[in-house]
Design a protein around this motif. Structure first.
Motif, PDB file in Angstrom:
ATOM      1  N   PHE A  40      -3.144  -3.193   2.182  1.00 31.65           N
ATOM      2  CA  PHE A  40      -1.857  -3.550   2.931  1.00 31.65           C
ATOM      3  C   PHE A  40      -1.016  -4.138   1.971  1.00 31.65           C
ATOM      4  O   PHE A  40      -0.944  -5.056   1.147  1.00 31.65           O
ATOM      5  CB  PHE A  40      -2.176  -4.428   4.068  1.00 31.65           C
ATOM      6  CG  PHE A  40      -1.079  -4.592   4.870  1.00 31.65           C
ATOM      7  CD1 PHE A  40      -0.777  -3.645   6.118  1.00 31.65           C
ATOM      8  CD2 PHE A  40      -0.279  -5.682   4.890  1.00 31.65           C
ATOM      9  CE1 PHE A  40       0.194  -3.630   6.884  1.00 31.65           C
ATOM     10  CE2 PHE A  40       1.130  -5.950   5.959  1.00 31.65           C
ATOM     11  CZ  PHE A  40       0.890  -4.870   6.997  1.00 31.65           C
ATOM     12  N   HIS A  41       0.546  -3.874   2.242  1.00 28.05           N
ATOM     13  CA  HIS A  41       1.603  -4.550   1.563  1.00 28.05           C
ATOM     14  C   HIS A  41       2.928  -4.379   2.662  1.00 28.05           C
ATOM     15  O   HIS A  41       2.942  -3.552   3.398  1.00 28.05           O
ATOM     16  CB  HIS A  41       1.834  -3.846   0.470  1.00 28.05           C
ATOM     17  CG  HIS A  41       2.659  -2.369   0.580  1.00 28.05           C
ATOM     18  ND1 HIS A  41       1.816  -1.270   0.738  1.00 28.05           N
ATOM     19  CD2 HIS A  41       3.711  -1.877   0.906  1.00 28.05           C
ATOM     20  CE1 HIS A  41       2.304   0.032   0.799  1.00 28.05           C
ATOM     21  NE2 HIS A  41       3.740  -0.617   0.777  1.00 28.05           N
ATOM     22  N   SER A  42       3.652  -5.467   2.581  1.00 26.18           N
ATOM     23  CA  SER A  42       4.676  -5.530   3.369  1.00 26.18           C
ATOM     24  C   SER A  42       5.685  -6.474   2.918  1.00 26.18           C
ATOM     25  O   SER A  42       5.501  -7.491   2.125  1.00 26.18           O
ATOM     26  CB  SER A  42       4.078  -6.167   4.920  1.00 26.18           C
ATOM     27  OG  SER A  42       5.113  -6.113   5.950  1.00 26.18           O
ATOM     28  N   SER A  43       7.003  -6.241   3.388  1.00 25.34           N
ATOM     29  CA  SER A  43       8.008  -7.186   3.049  1.00 25.34           C
ATOM     30  C   SER A  43       8.292  -8.101   4.573  1.00 25.34           C
ATOM     31  O   SER A  43       9.220  -9.034   4.159  1.00 25.34           O
ATOM     32  CB  SER A  43       9.344  -6.516   2.862  1.00 25.34           C
ATOM     33  OG  SER A  43       9.764  -5.554   4.219  1.00 25.34           O
ATOM     34  N   ASN A  44       7.348  -7.982   5.223  1.00 25.66           N
ATOM     35  CA  ASN A  44       7.656  -8.684   6.392  1.00 25.66           C
ATOM     36  C   ASN A  44       6.562  -9.855   6.653  1.00 25.66           C
ATOM     37  O   ASN A  44       5.132  -9.162   6.941  1.00 25.66           O
ATOM     38  CB  ASN A  44       7.694  -7.806   7.885  1.00 25.66           C
ATOM     39  CG  ASN A  44       8.083  -8.847   9.198  1.00 25.66           C
ATOM     40  OD1 ASN A  44       7.209  -9.466   9.534  1.00 25.66           O
ATOM     41  ND2 ASN A  44       9.082  -8.409   9.722  1.00 25.66           N
TER      42      ASN A  44
ATOM     43  N   LEU B  34      -4.908 -12.187  -1.828  1.00 23.60           N
ATOM     44  CA  LEU B  34      -3.583 -11.985  -1.441  1.00 23.60           C
ATOM     45  C   LEU B  34      -2.643 -12.586  -2.537  1.00 23.60           C
ATOM     46  O   LEU B  34      -2.507 -13.662  -3.280  1.00 23.60           O
ATOM     47  CB  LEU B  34      -3.627 -13.082  -0.172  1.00 23.60           C
ATOM     48  CG  LEU B  34      -2.067 -13.487   0.408  1.00 23.60           C
ATOM     49  CD1 LEU B  34      -1.496 -12.062   0.935  1.00 23.60           C
ATOM     50  CD2 LEU B  34      -2.376 -14.635   1.495  1.00 23.60           C
ATOM     51  N   PHE B  35      -1.608 -11.494  -2.595  1.00 25.07           N
ATOM     52  CA  PHE B  35      -0.467 -11.977  -3.537  1.00 25.07           C
ATOM     53  C   PHE B  35       0.625 -12.114  -2.437  1.00 25.07           C
ATOM     54  O   PHE B  35       0.998 -11.264  -1.592  1.00 25.07           O
ATOM     55  CB  PHE B  35      -0.199 -10.523  -4.332  1.00 25.07           C
ATOM     56  CG  PHE B  35      -1.351 -10.615  -5.279  1.00 25.07           C
ATOM     57  CD1 PHE B  35      -1.235 -10.963  -6.665  1.00 25.07           C
ATOM     58  CD2 PHE B  35      -2.264  -9.466  -5.069  1.00 25.07           C
ATOM     59  CE1 PHE B  35      -2.251 -10.703  -7.481  1.00 25.07           C
ATOM     60  CE2 PHE B  35      -3.195  -9.098  -5.869  1.00 25.07           C
ATOM     61  CZ  PHE B  35      -3.033  -9.722  -7.246  1.00 25.07           C
TER      62      PHE B  35
ATOM     63  N   MET C 177      -3.830  -7.682  -0.709  1.00 26.92           N
ATOM     64  CA  MET C 177      -2.776  -7.753   0.156  1.00 26.92           C
ATOM     65  C   MET C 177      -1.504  -8.169  -0.618  1.00 26.92           C
ATOM     66  O   MET C 177      -1.771  -9.101  -1.371  1.00 26.92           O
ATOM     67  CB  MET C 177      -2.822  -8.499   1.598  1.00 26.92           C
ATOM     68  CG  MET C 177      -1.561  -8.472   2.045  1.00 26.92           C
ATOM     69  SD  MET C 177      -1.651  -9.953   3.529  1.00 26.92           S
ATOM     70  CE  MET C 177      -2.711  -8.842   4.718  1.00 26.92           C
ATOM     71  N   ALA C 178      -0.498  -7.595  -0.626  1.00 34.04           N
ATOM     72  CA  ALA C 178       0.797  -8.022  -1.279  1.00 34.04           C
ATOM     73  C   ALA C 178       1.903  -8.342  -0.417  1.00 34.04           C
ATOM     74  O   ALA C 178       2.099  -7.374   0.641  1.00 34.04           O
ATOM     75  CB  ALA C 178       1.466  -6.951  -2.515  1.00 34.04           C
ATOM     76  N   VAL C 179       2.684  -9.372  -0.254  1.00 33.79           N
ATOM     77  CA  VAL C 179       3.577  -9.735   0.603  1.00 33.79           C
ATOM     78  C   VAL C 179       4.777 -10.375  -0.012  1.00 33.79           C
ATOM     79  O   VAL C 179       4.752 -11.312  -0.711  1.00 33.79           O
ATOM     80  CB  VAL C 179       3.148 -10.734   1.815  1.00 33.79           C
ATOM     81  CG1 VAL C 179       4.282 -10.936   2.880  1.00 33.79           C
ATOM     82  CG2 VAL C 179       1.802 -10.400   2.194  1.00 33.79           C
ATOM     83  N   ASP C 180       5.859  -9.588   0.002  1.00 40.65           N
ATOM     84  CA  ASP C 180       7.184 -10.109  -0.745  1.00 40.65           C
ATOM     85  C   ASP C 180       8.172  -9.386  -0.117  1.00 40.65           C
ATOM     86  O   ASP C 180       8.198  -8.251   0.358  1.00 40.65           O
ATOM     87  CB  ASP C 180       7.106  -9.752  -2.270  1.00 40.65           C
ATOM     88  CG  ASP C 180       8.350 -10.554  -2.889  1.00 40.65           C
ATOM     89  OD1 ASP C 180       9.143 -10.479  -2.503  1.00 40.65           O
ATOM     90  OD2 ASP C 180       7.800 -10.960  -3.836  1.00 40.65           O
TER      91      ASP C 180
ATOM     92  N   GLN D 145       7.299  -3.744  -5.265  1.00 42.05           N
ATOM     93  CA  GLN D 145       7.240  -2.378  -5.799  1.00 42.05           C
ATOM     94  C   GLN D 145       6.536  -2.745  -7.322  1.00 42.05           C
ATOM     95  O   GLN D 145       5.330  -2.093  -7.411  1.00 42.05           O
ATOM     96  CB  GLN D 145       8.295  -1.556  -6.139  1.00 42.05           C
ATOM     97  CG  GLN D 145       8.093  -0.029  -6.741  1.00 42.05           C
ATOM     98  CD  GLN D 145       6.930   0.628  -5.786  1.00 42.05           C
ATOM     99  OE1 GLN D 145       7.079   0.716  -4.549  1.00 42.05           O
ATOM    100  NE2 GLN D 145       6.146   1.340  -6.496  1.00 42.05           N
ATOM    101  N   LEU D 146       6.804  -3.799  -7.908  1.00 44.30           N
ATOM    102  CA  LEU D 146       6.172  -4.164  -9.116  1.00 44.30           C
ATOM    103  C   LEU D 146       4.842  -4.716  -8.833  1.00 44.30           C
ATOM    104  O   LEU D 146       3.892  -4.164  -9.419  1.00 44.30           O
ATOM    105  CB  LEU D 146       7.048  -5.213  -9.860  1.00 44.30           C
ATOM    106  CG  LEU D 146       6.475  -5.623 -11.091  1.00 44.30           C
ATOM    107  CD1 LEU D 146       6.668  -4.840 -12.276  1.00 44.30           C
ATOM    108  CD2 LEU D 146       7.394  -6.887 -11.524  1.00 44.30           C
TER     109      LEU D 146
END
Length: 245
Positions: A36-40, A56-57, A10-13, A20-21
């Motif tokens: 899963f990835h999210s900006s929220n 988790l990132f 999972m990437a969260v930023d 995107q990177l």
């Protein structure tokens, strides 16, 4: 290794370019799968409550719920790699037992180094899910990375686990292996019906205990210390008489 599951990420930023990177880096590594990835951060927190994530990132500075608050709020924590532009939070991040701390902007080579720390820990096979539904199954096992080779260990065979700084020693009747891992991670992953922490440096298989007294446990021919902090839990768990002081 084809029979092993890919590492669910999972990437969260909250910064789209940074997110995107991360996505592009994860896509380059076949053993990683971005679930899963999210900006929220709140959306991500809701998702992780309902889904299994291995790695988790997460960024620190985010509106609503920052990365450190996110990690502290998790009951069952995956392996965590913090990604942030703020070096001053590194100490607090490592206090939370994170796997690594990537300072932006970070290159792909540094990202690989962080991921390799995960791949040198426990690699869990597909049937680890059996732990959730059939914790008494004798077929449940884990793979442990030892000298770049994955060693299969059935949970029922583990006598105890000993922490040696950043490594753990896993002792069975058949073999003893040493692998890069933190004992706190194993405490979270092992089924509590069968294993318990008895000392800051030891987890034991409660079914393998031969005898115990106020300050130690005997398993096979080995003596395991009992820490004061863990003594009461051990008494309650084994339904034993009160230890004499």
């Amino acid at each position: 290794m084809e029979n092993l599951n890919r590492i669910r990420c999972m990437a969260v930023d909250d910064e789209p370019p940074a997110l995107q990177l991360l996505k592009s880096y994860i896509d380059k590594i076949h053993s990683l799968q971005l679930i899963f990835h999210s900006s929220n951060a709140l959306d991500a927190f809701n998702f992780i409550q309902q889904n299994e994530i291995d790695l988790l990132f997460i960024d620190i500075q985010m509106p609503g719920l920052n990365g450190l608050e996110f990690v502290k709020a998790l009951f069952h924590k995956p392996a965590i790699i913090i990604t942030t532009a703020y070096r001053e939070h590194a100490a607090e991040g490592f206090d939370l037992d994170v796997l690594d701390y990537l300072v932006k902007p970070f290159r792909f080579e540094r990202f690989l180094k962080a991921v390799s720390k995960y791949t040198h820990t426990v690699t869990v096979p597909a049937n680890f899910e059996m732990l959730q539904n059939n914790r008494t199954s004798e077929s449940v096992y884990m793979y442990f990375n030892v000298n770049k080779e994955l060693i299969k260990v059935f949970l029922k065979d583990i006598l105890y686990i000993e922490s040696i700084k950043d490594y753990i020693k896993i002792v069975t009747l058949q073999k003893t292996i040493v692998t890069y891992q933190r004992i706190s991670y194993m405490e979270e992953k092992l089924p509590e019906e069968d294993f318990m922490r008895t000392h800051k440096s030891f987890i034991v298989n409660i079914h393998k205990i031969n005898s115990f007294k106020s300050d130690r446990i005997r398993i096979a021919s080995d003596v395991i210390p009992i820490g004061r902090f863990y003594k009461r839990n051990l008494i309650d768990r084994l339904n034993g008489d009160t230890f004499s002081e």
